[in-house]
Design a protein around this motif. Structure first.
Motif, PDB file in Angstrom:
ATOM      1  N   HIS A 115       1.054  -1.104  -0.096  1.00  0.00           N
ATOM      2  CA  HIS A 115       0.018  -0.033   0.123  1.00  0.00           C
ATOM      3  C   HIS A 115       0.691   1.406  -0.102  1.00  0.00           C
ATOM      4  N   ARG A 116       1.898   1.112  -0.699  1.00  0.00           N
ATOM      5  CA  ARG A 116       2.867   2.327  -0.538  1.00  0.00           C
ATOM      6  C   ARG A 116       2.320   3.636  -1.224  1.00  0.00           C
ATOM      7  N   ARG A 117       1.832   3.290  -2.239  1.00  0.00           N
ATOM      8  CA  ARG A 117       1.425   4.500  -3.106  1.00  0.00           C
ATOM      9  C   ARG A 117       0.383   5.223  -1.960  1.00  0.00           C
ATOM     10  N   ILE A 120       1.929   7.229   0.434  1.00  0.00           N
ATOM     11  CA  ILE A 120       2.678   8.489   0.028  1.00  0.00           C
ATOM     12  C   ILE A 120       1.695   9.534  -0.292  1.00  0.00           C
ATOM     13  N   VAL A 121       0.585   9.081  -0.512  1.00  0.00           N
ATOM     14  CA  VAL A 121      -0.384  10.060  -0.994  1.00  0.00           C
ATOM     15  C   VAL A 121      -0.774  10.810   0.624  1.00  0.00           C
TER      16      VAL A 121
END
Length: 201
Positions: A115-117, A120-121
């Motif tokens: 779930h890195r995105r 970052i968001v």
């Protein structure tokens, strides 16, 4: 019985943060009724801010571990603690809350590759919110603003400069607790040490 130590500890810290937030809310209501926003003074602001800073990262553990809609409650608690820190009237809490929140989000972005995105968001959105909230924080940090929550003198600034000079001269063991080098910068009550304040603001 067996249990997840990280989960249990995170739950305890969330409880601490929740009760600190509740107490802060009650104090806000009382001060608004008694003194109004411009003159409000929350005496245990630093204490509550400390507890909230300790608790702030822990809801993110459950955001990381939970699935689907179960992420919503810990995410809400994280935002609740963050908002409480910004509204605590504690200078240290206002300065450290954005830093700690962003660092926590970045660390979870590193750990949670799946779930890195999303992490970052969330970091970017929170950064934008912090910029927008800076005006509210400055309301308590800048001298001469209505009801500013700062000292009228420059003793803290003098102590910051003295701390840097002392660190340069005594980088390993310090100048000593009994040192009186800061007499010209700070005159505390009788019997108190002339120490450097714990936070720049």
């Amino acid at each position: 019985r067996e249990y997840d130590v990280a989960e249990a500890f995170s739950g305890m810290m969330i409880s601490v943060g929740f009760y600190a937030t509740l107490l802060l809310l009650l104090l806000w209501i009382r001060e608004l009724r008694l003194a109004g926003f411009a003159e409000m003074y929350i005496q245990p602001a630093n204490n509550l801010g400390t507890f909230l800073l300790f608790a702030l990262p822990f809801p993110l553990y459950f955001v990381w571990r939970a699935e689907g809609r179960r992420k919503l409650l810990p995410a809400f608690l994280f935002l609740l603690f963050f908002a409480a820190l910004l509204l605590s009237t504690s200078r240290g809490a206002m300065v450290l809350a954005p830093v700690l929140a962003l660092v926590s989000l970045v660390l979870f972005a590193i750990v949670d590759e799946e779930h890195r995105r999303g992490w970052i968001v969330s970091s970017v959105v929170l950064g934008v919110v912090c910029v927008g909230a800076a005006g509210v924080a400055l309301r308590f940090l800048v001298p001469d603003s209505p009801g500013a929550n700062v000292f009228d003198d420059l003793s803290r600034l003098r102590l910051i400069r003295a701390s840097m000079l002392d660190f340069r001269e005594y980088p390993v063991f310090g100048a000593g607790l009994a040192g009186s080098r800061n007499t010209s910068a700070y005159q505390p009550v009788a019997g108190a040490m002339r120490w450097y304040h714990m936070m720049i603001p």
